[in-house]
Design an enzyme around this catalytic site. Structure first.
Site, short mmCIF file in Angstrom:
data_model
loop_
_atom_site.label_atom_id
_atom_site.label_comp_id
_atom_site.label_asym_id
_atom_site.label_seq_id
_atom_site.Cartn_x
_atom_site.Cartn_y
_atom_site.Cartn_z
N GLY A 9 62.24 -25.07 39.00
CA GLY A 9 60.77 -24.68 39.51
C GLY A 9 61.10 -23.97 41.02
O GLY A 9 62.19 -24.07 41.23
N GLY A 10 60.26 -23.39 41.36
CA GLY A 10 60.39 -22.90 42.63
C GLY A 10 60.60 -23.63 43.92
O GLY A 10 60.29 -25.04 43.73
N SER A 11 61.09 -23.19 44.97
CA SER A 11 61.08 -24.15 46.45
C SER A 11 59.79 -24.88 46.47
O SER A 11 58.65 -24.41 46.42
CB SER A 11 61.28 -23.12 47.25
N GLY A 14 58.43 -29.75 43.90
CA GLY A 14 58.42 -31.03 43.78
C GLY A 14 59.58 -31.58 42.83
O GLY A 14 59.63 -32.55 42.29
N ASP A 37 70.79 -26.96 45.48
CA ASP A 37 70.88 -27.27 47.12
C ASP A 37 72.19 -27.89 47.65
O ASP A 37 72.60 -27.77 48.60
CB ASP A 37 69.68 -28.07 47.68
#
Length: 173
Positions: A9-11, A14, A37
């Site tokens: 999912g995008g930044s 969640g 990350d």
């Protein structure tokens, strides 16, 4: 039995909260959570091959892709050795990113989960976090899903992490 759960999912969608909720629900078996990350944090401060522009655009170099490939093979090795893994990733390359993971995870039982979040909500979360360049969440909200196929899609806009995690665990059987 599932060896690896890949959350894409995008930044600020969640994913990390969802991964932590999954860890709690999947006990007593301990699952490792490894995030893109983590890889980025392990890179040198400059020259690591990831550049973030002033409007949240992310550019990666061939050097980064080499390190990313090695990292994903390492993640697969851990899962192959018996450590179940939840991967928290952002497929900036859409289907190409998924194909790199498919290659690394070949032979393992993988659950592919799309983590959706309405762009406006992701942008609000991004601002509240304060550790992201403004614009990243909006840019990535749809981009990371282009051409990607999933076993299951959850939407953190309408459901808390625990609820989405329960859906994933139920899907696993």
């Amino acid at each position: 039995m599932t060896d690896v759960i890949v959350l894409n999912g995008g930044s600020s969608s969640g994913k990390t909260s969802l991964a932590r909720a999954l860890q709690r629900l999947l006990l007593p078996t301990p699952w490792l959570t490894l995030s893109i990350d983590d890889l980025i944090a392990a890179l040198p401060a400059s020259g690591g091959g990831v550049d973030i522009g002033p409007n949240g655009e992310v550019t990666v170099t061939a050097a980064f892709h080499t390190l990313e490939r090695a990292w994903s093979v390492g993640v697969a090795a851990m899962a192959s050795a018996g450590a179940p893994v939840i991967v928290d990733d952002v497929f900036l390359g859409g289907s190409d990113s998924q194909n790199r993971w498919r290659s690394a995870l070949d032979g393992l039982d993988v659950l592919w989960v799309g983590v959706r979040c309405a762009p406006k909500v992701a942008v609000s979360r991004e601002a509240a976090r304060g550790d992201r360049v403004a614009g990243m969440a909006a840019r990535q909200a749809e981009l990371v899903h282009e051409g990607v196929t999933y076993d299951l899609v959850v939407d953190t806009t309408v459901g808390p992490a625990e609820e989405c995690a329960r859906r994933i665990v139920a899907h696993m059987g």
